[in-house]
Design a protein around this motif. Structure first.
Motif, PDB file in Angstrom:
ATOM      1  N   ASP A 176       1.095  -1.403  -0.060  1.00 47.80           N
ATOM      2  CA  ASP A 176       0.005   0.109  -0.071  1.00 47.80           C
ATOM      3  C   ASP A 176       1.072   1.388  -0.053  1.00 47.80           C
ATOM      4  N   VAL A 191       0.334   4.369   2.620  1.00 45.95           N
ATOM      5  CA  VAL A 191       0.562   4.382   4.327  1.00 45.95           C
ATOM      6  C   VAL A 191       1.771   5.439   4.563  1.00 45.95           C
ATOM      7  N   ARG A 192       1.157   6.453   5.043  1.00 47.88           N
ATOM      8  CA  ARG A 192       2.376   7.452   5.581  1.00 47.88           C
ATOM      9  C   ARG A 192       2.996   7.236   6.881  1.00 47.88           C
ATOM     10  N   THR A 201       3.697   4.051  10.274  1.00 46.72           N
ATOM     11  CA  THR A 201       3.388   2.760  10.924  1.00 46.72           C
ATOM     12  C   THR A 201       4.393   2.406  11.794  1.00 46.72           C
ATOM     13  N   ILE A 250       7.773   1.155   5.335  1.00 48.90           N
ATOM     14  CA  ILE A 250       7.005   1.848   4.470  1.00 48.90           C
ATOM     15  C   ILE A 250       7.928   2.960   3.618  1.00 48.90           C
TER      16      ILE A 250
END
Length: 239
Positions: free
Chosen positions: A9, A12-13, A15, A34
């Motif tokens: 994905d 996703v900025r 996590t 990410i």
């Protein structure tokens, strides 16, 4: 192997993750990332790591041995210890511009259906080098065709095939200088459009926008001669 969350994905900025190791050069390897690592002409992501006792600015991400992603600090600093739980935060504006430029370059390879001999991406512009002995006669026509495809707001999706399936379909590979990432037994395909409206399908490990309309308008810059057979087409995103 680092779990490549950016591939599952691209939106996703932020996590969490756990520090697995430090590289000899001072990089940080997490269990899942990410942060996209430099490759395929696309720069590595930047951002921050945050944990209970510290914050670290990340300048870029690179590929490391064993299929890992190493996060490179912007300057020498104390690293979070192995086992530490960290929060990963992307420089989202920069990453999103990379996604827009990268997807626009896929469309450029549709408008100019010639073998690609090289390419690069930045937050402001991108370029593809083509096996093109003669420069196009009408740069404005290329720009208009490109913006027409963008305005169709086509979906951008991905799929996976085996190495053997790719070997059986060599025409999927448009790039002459960069081969699709192999080694895991499967190769990721990026598709633009669906069904009868599909306009592009090629192997790619980079990050892309979800629909072409997200790219916004683009401008074709200089078309430069790079050797007897090559022409470099520069592309700028407008905003």
């Amino acid at each position: 192997m680092t779990d490549a969350l950016f591939r599952d994905d691209a939106y996703v900025r932020e996590t969490t993750g756990y520090v697995q190791a430090h590289t000899p050069e001072g990089g940080i390897i997490l269990d899942a990332s990410i942060f996209y690592p430099t490759g395929g002409g696309q720069p590595g992501d930047s951002g921050n790591l945050i944990w209970d006792t510290g914050t670290l600015s990340i300048a870029t991400a690179v590929k490391a041995e064993g299929g890992h992603v190493a996060l490179v600090p912007a300057e020498p600093a104390a690293l979070p210890a192995v086992g530490t739980k960290v929060i990963q935060q992307l420089d989202w504006e920069r990453r999103h511009r990379h996604m827009r430029v990268h997807t626009a370059l896929h469309l450029l390879s549709v408008v100019i259906p010639l073998p690609v001999t090289g390419g690069s991406i930045s937050a402001e512009k991108g370029r593809l080098d083509f096996d093109m002995p003669e420069a196009p006669e009408d740069k404005n026509y290329i720009q208009a065709q490109l913006n027409t495809l963008i305005a169709q707001n086509l979906p951008v999706t991905d799929d996976w095939i085996t190495d053997a399936e790719l070997d059986a379909n060599p025409a999927l590979v448009k790039t002459m200088s960069v081969q699709p990432p192999r080694g895991s037994g499967r190769v990721r395909l990026v598709r633009i459009g669906q069904g009868s409206e599909q306009i592009d399908l090629q192997p790619c490990g980079g990050t892309h926008v979800a629909r072409t309309g997200e790219i916004g308008s683009v401008r074709i810059g200089k078309i430069e001669k790079k050797g007897r057979q090559n022409r470099r087409v520069n592309l700028f995103i407008e905003d």
